[in-house]
Design an enzyme around this catalytic site. Structure first.
Site, PDB file in Angstrom:
ATOM      1  N   HIS A 154     -30.950 -34.895 -14.997  1.00 35.46           N
ATOM      2  CA  HIS A 154     -31.674 -35.882 -15.804  1.00 35.46           C
ATOM      3  C   HIS A 154     -30.743 -37.007 -16.262  1.00 35.46           C
ATOM      4  O   HIS A 154     -29.524 -36.902 -16.146  1.00 35.46           O
ATOM      5  CB  HIS A 154     -32.296 -35.209 -17.046  1.00 35.46           C
ATOM      6  CG  HIS A 154     -33.511 -34.410 -16.740  1.00 35.46           C
ATOM      7  ND1 HIS A 154     -33.444 -33.096 -16.317  1.00 35.46           N
ATOM      8  CD2 HIS A 154     -34.838 -34.720 -16.791  1.00 35.46           C
ATOM      9  CE1 HIS A 154     -34.670 -32.632 -16.125  1.00 35.46           C
ATOM     10  NE2 HIS A 154     -35.531 -33.597 -16.401  1.00 35.46           N
ATOM     11  N   LYS A 158     -30.895 -37.562 -22.175  1.00 37.78           N
ATOM     12  CA  LYS A 158     -31.628 -36.326 -22.449  1.00 37.78           C
ATOM     13  C   LYS A 158     -30.745 -35.368 -23.239  1.00 37.78           C
ATOM     14  O   LYS A 158     -29.617 -35.064 -22.834  1.00 37.78           O
ATOM     15  CB  LYS A 158     -32.091 -35.662 -21.144  1.00 37.78           C
ATOM     16  CG  LYS A 158     -32.986 -34.440 -21.373  1.00 37.78           C
ATOM     17  CD  LYS A 158     -33.594 -33.953 -20.066  1.00 37.78           C
ATOM     18  CE  LYS A 158     -34.420 -32.705 -20.241  1.00 37.78           C
ATOM     19  NZ  LYS A 158     -35.585 -32.909 -21.144  1.00 37.78           N
TER      20      LYS A 158
END
Length: 263
Positions: A154, A158
């Site tokens: 990600h 995040k």
């Protein structure tokens, strides 16, 4: 479609990045109308509003703004989702939850309130990733003696790791292989891999929306199956699909598997 026939949608976590994509799609959808915007964490100002037709719809820090909705869509954090479940039950509101990393306490409450109202839950609203989830049990049958590893990737912003999606993949595997043990860090193990381990690797960097890979490995071959999220629209479209799915439900706890079974 007449305005009164539209589904009135309230947004919980309205200033969050994920909800911006959802709001944009709702504004274009003739079956829905954006009715309320609740922001539980960031202090809102007079500049925080959305134009719905020609009217300004303001974000609010007051949860009671959600009373003006048929269905509440929640992408926020565990503490807010816990409170929202009680609010929805008390006010007879249908609820779609995409919040990840929920506590056991929140899941217990979700199961309880779903006896009285419809609740749809998915840690990843993408149609594609949920179709991927549904295929994992068949992969496990075909690759019984293979080692299994999970890799999730990600963007650098995040905060949680592993992702809720990776944990969902682990949950599906453990439902079939109950003795399997997740390994999140091999740094201090200093031993060879055990047969019942599942390694989970989290990568953070750049602007990656979300990639999830499951690996099946033997001494002589390797099978790699990957789902890549190219933009947030896949999640937003999936959330609206879930919203439309529970619109005609009266109570119960629903998942993407229920959508697949009925279509």
């Amino acid at each position: 479609m007449a305005e009164k026939e539209r589904i009135k949608v309230g947004i919980s976590g309205s200033l969050g990045q994920m909800n911006q994509s959802i709001i944009n799609l709702i504004l274009k959808d003739e079956t829905m109308v954006l009715s309320s915007l609740f922001e539980p964490y960031k202090k809102v100002s007079e500049q925080d509003y959305i134009l719905v037709s020609t009217e300004k719809l303001f974000h609010s820090n007051d949860i009671n703004i959600l009373e003006n909705s048929d269905i509440i869509l929640d992408f926020s954090h565990d503490s807010n989702t816990f409170n929202l479940l009680s609010f929805a039950e008390r006010n007879k509101k249908k609820l779609v939850i995409g919040t990840t990393k929920l506590s056991n306490q929140t899941f217990d409450l979700m199961r309880k309130v779903s006896k009285n109202i419809p609740v749809f839950y998915s840690p990843n609203m993408s149609y594609g990733i949920n179709a991927f989830f549904s295929l994992i049990p068949s992969f496990l049958e075909k690759f019984k003696d293979f080692d299994i590893e999970i890799i999730e990737k990600h963007h650098r912003r995040k905060k949680d790791a592993p992702s809720g999606t990776a944990l969902k993949m682990l949950e599906i595997i453990k439902n079939k292989k109950k003795d399997y043990v997740p390994i999140f860090d091999r740094t201090n193990l200093d031993r060879q891999r055990e047969n019942n381990e599942i390694g989970i690797c989290s990568i953070r960097g750049g602007g990656v929306y979300g990639n999830h890979t499951i690996l099946f490995l033997s001494e002589s071959e390797e099978i790699e199956i990957t789902h890549r999220t190219l933009n947030k629209d896949s999640l937003a479209k999936g959330a609206l699909l879930a919203l439309k799915y529970i619109n005609n439900k009266t109570n119960g706890l629903f998942f993407y598997d229920d959508i697949f079974k009925e279509n």
